[in-house]
Design a protein around this motif. Structure first.
Motif, short mmCIF file in Angstrom:
data_model
loop_
_atom_site.label_atom_id
_atom_site.label_comp_id
_atom_site.label_asym_id
_atom_site.label_seq_id
_atom_site.Cartn_x
_atom_site.Cartn_y
_atom_site.Cartn_z
N LEU A 30 0.82 -1.20 0.00
CA LEU A 30 0.00 0.00 0.00
C LEU A 30 0.86 1.25 0.00
N CYS A 31 0.32 2.30 -0.61
CA CYS A 31 1.01 3.58 -0.58
C CYS A 31 0.86 4.18 0.83
N GLU A 32 1.66 5.15 1.13
CA GLU A 32 1.66 5.80 2.45
C GLU A 32 0.27 6.36 2.80
N PHE A 33 -0.41 6.94 1.81
CA PHE A 33 -1.73 7.53 2.00
C PHE A 33 -2.70 6.52 2.59
N ASN A 34 -2.77 5.33 1.99
CA ASN A 34 -3.70 4.30 2.46
C ASN A 34 -3.20 3.62 3.73
N ARG A 35 -1.92 3.42 3.86
CA ARG A 35 -1.37 2.76 5.04
C ARG A 35 -1.70 3.55 6.31
N LYS A 36 -1.62 4.87 6.22
CA LYS A 36 -1.94 5.71 7.38
C LYS A 36 -3.39 5.54 7.81
N ARG A 37 -4.28 5.39 6.85
CA ARG A 37 -5.70 5.26 7.16
C ARG A 37 -6.05 3.86 7.67
N LEU A 38 -5.36 2.86 7.17
CA LEU A 38 -5.67 1.49 7.57
C LEU A 38 -5.02 1.09 8.89
N ARG A 39 -4.10 1.89 9.40
CA ARG A 39 -3.46 1.52 10.67
C ARG A 39 -4.38 1.79 11.85
N THR A 40 -5.43 2.57 11.64
CA THR A 40 -6.41 2.80 12.71
C THR A 40 -7.65 1.95 12.43
N SER A 41 -8.47 1.83 13.42
CA SER A 41 -9.69 1.04 13.26
C SER A 41 -10.92 1.92 13.10
N ASN A 42 -10.73 3.18 12.71
CA ASN A 42 -11.85 4.11 12.63
C ASN A 42 -12.94 3.64 11.67
N MET A 43 -12.56 3.10 10.50
CA MET A 43 -13.55 2.65 9.53
C MET A 43 -14.36 1.48 10.10
N ILE A 44 -13.69 0.57 10.74
CA ILE A 44 -14.35 -0.59 11.32
C ILE A 44 -15.24 -0.18 12.49
N GLU A 45 -14.75 0.75 13.30
CA GLU A 45 -15.55 1.24 14.43
C GLU A 45 -16.85 1.87 13.93
N ARG A 46 -16.77 2.65 12.88
CA ARG A 46 -17.97 3.29 12.32
C ARG A 46 -18.91 2.25 11.75
N LEU A 47 -18.37 1.26 11.07
CA LEU A 47 -19.19 0.19 10.52
C LEU A 47 -19.89 -0.57 11.64
N ASN A 48 -19.15 -0.91 12.68
CA ASN A 48 -19.75 -1.61 13.83
C ASN A 48 -20.85 -0.79 14.48
N GLN A 49 -20.64 0.51 14.55
CA GLN A 49 -21.64 1.41 15.14
C GLN A 49 -22.91 1.41 14.29
N SER A 50 -22.77 1.43 12.97
CA SER A 50 -23.93 1.40 12.08
C SER A 50 -24.70 0.09 12.23
#
Length: 96
Positions: A30-50
């Motif tokens: 992955l490029c640096e742009f995507n790696r920075k975003r995937l190192r956190t669980s924010n997307m998964i946390e939001r999905l779980n919340q939904s």
């Protein structure tokens, strides 16, 4: 109390050798742009919340399949939102 008792399906999934599939993202180039975003669980946390919000409204499901259908619809809706909104992840490797 063991994981086998509290989470039998998960332990079966692990025993079947599915861990590499579950960790696929870590092996991607992955490029640096995507790696920075995937190192956190924010997307998964939001999905779980939904998912939690939508299943809480129903409260009681007729069976496991009805719950799975609702969760599938929620995940598909979130996926469409991610695809149609401003890109959180980039398919362009020049962002890194």
């Amino acid at each position: 109390r063991s994981h086998q008792d509290s989470m039998p399906k998960l332990t079966q999934w692990v025993a079947e050798g599915n861990i590499p599939e579950g960790l696929t993202v870590f092996g991607l180039d992955l490029c640096e742009f995507n790696r920075k975003r995937l190192r956190t669980s924010n997307m998964i946390e939001r999905l779980n919340q939904s998912v939690k919000q939508r299943t809480k409204v129903v409260k009681i499901f007729a069976n496991e399949d009805s719950c799975l259908r609702l969760v599938t619809v929620v995940v598909m809706e979130v996926s469409e939102q991610w695809q149609s909104s401003k890109a959180y992840l980039s398919l362009d490797n020049n962002n890194g």
